[in-house]
Design a protein around this motif. Structure first.
Motif, PDB file in Angstrom:
ATOM      1  N   GLU A 127       0.818  -0.935   0.298  1.00 15.73           N
ATOM      2  CA  GLU A 127      -0.401  -0.149   0.124  1.00 15.73           C
ATOM      3  C   GLU A 127       0.853   1.414   0.070  1.00 15.73           C
ATOM      4  OE1 GLU A 127      -3.420   1.801   2.931  1.00 15.73           O
ATOM      5  OE2 GLU A 127      -1.446   0.690   4.181  1.00 15.73           O
ATOM      6  N   LEU A 161       1.062   4.081  -3.130  1.00 17.26           N
ATOM      7  CA  LEU A 161       0.881   5.406  -2.936  1.00 17.26           C
ATOM      8  C   LEU A 161       1.830   6.098  -3.346  1.00 17.26           C
ATOM      9  CD1 LEU A 161      -2.271   4.624  -0.743  1.00 17.26           C
ATOM     10  CD2 LEU A 161      -2.548   4.713  -2.980  1.00 17.26           C
ATOM     11  N   ASN A 213     -12.098   2.542  -5.175  1.00 18.36           N
ATOM     12  CA  ASN A 213     -11.344   2.551  -3.757  1.00 18.36           C
ATOM     13  C   ASN A 213      -9.936   2.913  -4.146  1.00 18.36           C
ATOM     14  OD1 ASN A 213     -13.397   0.536  -4.329  1.00 18.36           O
ATOM     15  ND2 ASN A 213     -12.981  -0.509  -2.611  1.00 18.36           N
ATOM     16  N   GLU A 251      -9.984   7.505  -4.808  1.00 19.07           N
ATOM     17  CA  GLU A 251      -9.463   7.567  -3.440  1.00 19.07           C
ATOM     18  C   GLU A 251      -8.031   8.062  -2.441  1.00 19.07           C
ATOM     19  OE1 GLU A 251     -13.018   5.898  -1.325  1.00 19.07           O
ATOM     20  OE2 GLU A 251     -14.036   6.681  -2.782  1.00 19.07           O
ATOM     21  N   ARG A 252      -7.722   7.418  -2.750  1.00 18.26           N
ATOM     22  CA  ARG A 252      -6.375   6.986  -2.023  1.00 18.26           C
ATOM     23  C   ARG A 252      -4.363   7.453  -2.508  1.00 18.26           C
ATOM     24  NH1 ARG A 252      -6.027   2.873   1.106  1.00 18.26           N
ATOM     25  NH2 ARG A 252      -4.086   4.293   2.614  1.00 18.26           N
TER      26      ARG A 252
END
Length: 372
Positions: A242, A246, A329, A332-333
Motif C-alpha cells: 500500500e 501510493l 477505492n 480515493e487514495r
C-alpha cells in the motif's frame, strides 16, 4: 536530491554482493587463524602473519571486491546476458571474474607485503615476496576459495532474478512463512488482440514478441518499486504494498513508464514483428492474505477478492474503450493532483460480484521515454 530508483537498485545489489563476500572473507580469516595457532610467520612463504591485520585487509578487500562484482552484474552483465542460459552465464561470467579476482588478490598481496616491509609496492623485495607467494599453493588455495564465493554470489543473484526481485529475500527471511494480512495494490495488464496476433505470427514468433514485450516493462516496474506477481500468457500482474504503491502514485506511474518505453521502441517491434503491441490495465486496492505454499515447489501467493475484482476491472476496458480503468477505492487514495485525469464511467456490477463498484477511466499524459 532523491536517488533514482534504478540507482538505488544498483546500490542494493552491490551492497548485497559486498556483504556476501565480506562474510566469507571473515570466515576465511577465522579458519586461517585456527590453522596458524600462535605462528607469526606463514610456513609456506615466510611472510609475516598478524590476525588483526589479516581481518582488516581481507574484510575490506572482500567487501570492495563483492561490491564491484555486484555493480558490474547490475549495470552491465544483467542486460548483456539476459537471453543466455544459466550454465552459459556462470561459465562466461565466472571466467571473467576469475581473471579479475587474480588481479585483485595480487594487488592485495602486494599491498600487504608493502605494508609489512615498509617499502614501496614496486620495490624489488616486495615484488620478490609476491612472486614467491603466487608460485605456491597457498595463493591458489585462496583463488579456489574466492572462486567458490564468486560462484555462490552469482548463483544467488540468478535465483533472485528467476523467482523475482525481493522474493528471494522474503523466502530467506521467512517473511510470509506464516500467512499475514496486508493491503496491496494490483495492476492486471493485458495485451490487446493477443489471440489474433498469435494466429498471425505463429506460436514461436509470438513467444519472441512476449519476451521482448515483457523485457521492455522491467525497468518501468522496478523504477516504480513494483513486484511482478505472475505472468499469465499475455497478461502480467504487478503488485505494490500500500505505502509504496501510493507514494508519488508509483502504481500509476508504472503504466505511464511502460507506455513510454513501448512507444520509444516502436521501430524495433515493427521491424521484428510488423506491429506494436497495445495493452490495457485494471487497477484495484484491498486486503489480501499473503503466505508461502507448496512443498516440492514453494511460492508466495496472494488470496483475496481484490485479485478477482482487479481482473474483472481489466476485462471491462473493452466495454468502456479505455486503456486504463481504476476502482474508486484506489482513486480515493491517490494524490489529488492526478484526479483531473480521471473520468467516471459508471458503477457496474462486475461479473461474479454481488456489489457494484465505481470505475474511472484514466487517460495518462504520456511523454517519450528518454531511456535509462
Amino acid at each position: 536530491m532523491e536517488i533514482h530508483p534504478k540507482h538505488k537498485r544498483y546500490f542494493r545489489q552491490a551492497l548485497t554482493f559486498g556483504l556476501i563476500w565480506f562474510l566469507f572473507g571473515i570466515i576465511y580469516c577465522l579458519v586461517e587463524r585456527g590453522l596458524m595457532g600462535r605462528e607469526t610467520i606463514y610456513p609456506s612463504t615466510g611472510n609475516q602473519y598478524d590476525f588483526k591485520n589479516s581481518l582488516l585487509f581481507v574484510g575490506i578487500g572482500s567487501f570492495v571486491l563483492g561490491g564491484i562484482q555486484g555493480w558490474i552484474e547490475a549495470v552491465w552483465f544483467k542486460k548483456l546476458f539476459q537471453t543466455k542460459p544459466l550454465w552459459f552465464k556462470l561459465l562466461v561470467k565466472g571466467s571473467y571474474y576469475l581473471v579479475f579476482l587474480i588481479v585483485f588478490l595480487s594487488t592485495i598481496a602486494i599491498a600487504i607485503n608493502s605494508y609489512y616491509l615498509n617499502l614501496s609496492p614496486f620495490d624489488p623485495m616486495v615484488l620478490k615476496t609476491y612472486f614467491i607467494f603466487i608460485g605456491r599453493f597457498p595463493f591458489w588455495s585462496v583463488i579456489i576459495y574466492a572462486a567458490a564465493i564468486l560462484t555462490i554470489a552469482l548463483f544467488l543473484s540468478e535465483v533472485n532474478n528467476y523467482i523475482g526481485v525481493g522474493m528471494f529475500r522474503n523466502f530467506f527471511l521467512g517473511k510470509y512463512h506464516r500467512p499475514i494480512k496486508e493491503i496491496r495494490i494490483f495492476m492486471f495488464l493485458d495485451m490487446k488482440s493477443s489471440t489474433k496476433i498469435a494466429e498471425s505470427l505463429g506460436h514461436e514468433q509470438y513467444f519472441d514478441l512476449l519476451k521482448l514485450y515483457y523485457s521492455h516493462m522491467s525497468d518501468a516496474i522496478l523504477e516504480t518499486y513494483g513486484e511482478i506477481y505472475q505472468y499469465v500468457g499475455d497478461e502480467i500482474v504487478v503488485s505494490w504494498p500500500e505505502g509504496i504503491g501510493l507514494k508519488s502514485n508509483n502504481c500509476m506511474r508504472c503504466f505511464e513508464r511502460i507506455s513510454e518505453t513501448i512507444s520509444t521502441n516502436e521501430g524495433l517491434f515493427l521491424s521484428r514483428f510488423g506491429l506494436v503491441p497495445e495493452f490495457k490495465a485494471g487497477y484495484h486496492i484491498g486486503e489480501v492474505t499473503t503466505g508461502e505454499i507448496g512443498n516440492i515447489k514453494k511460492e508466495i501467493i496472494y488470496t483475496g477478492d481484490i485479485l478477482n475484482t482487479a481482473a474483472r476491472i481489466q476485462a471491462e476496458c473493452n466495454t468502456y474503450n479505455a486503456k486504463v480503468l481504476v476502482s474508486g477505492n484506489l482513486l480515493e487514495r491517490l494524490s489529488p493532483v492526478s484526479h483531473r485525469e480521471f473520468t467516471e464511467v459508471g458503477t457496474p456490477l462486475l461479473r461474479g460480484k454481488q456489489e457494484a463498484i465505481r470505475l474511472f477511466k484514466w487517460e495518462p499524459d504520456l511523454h517519450p521515454a528518454t531511456g535509462s
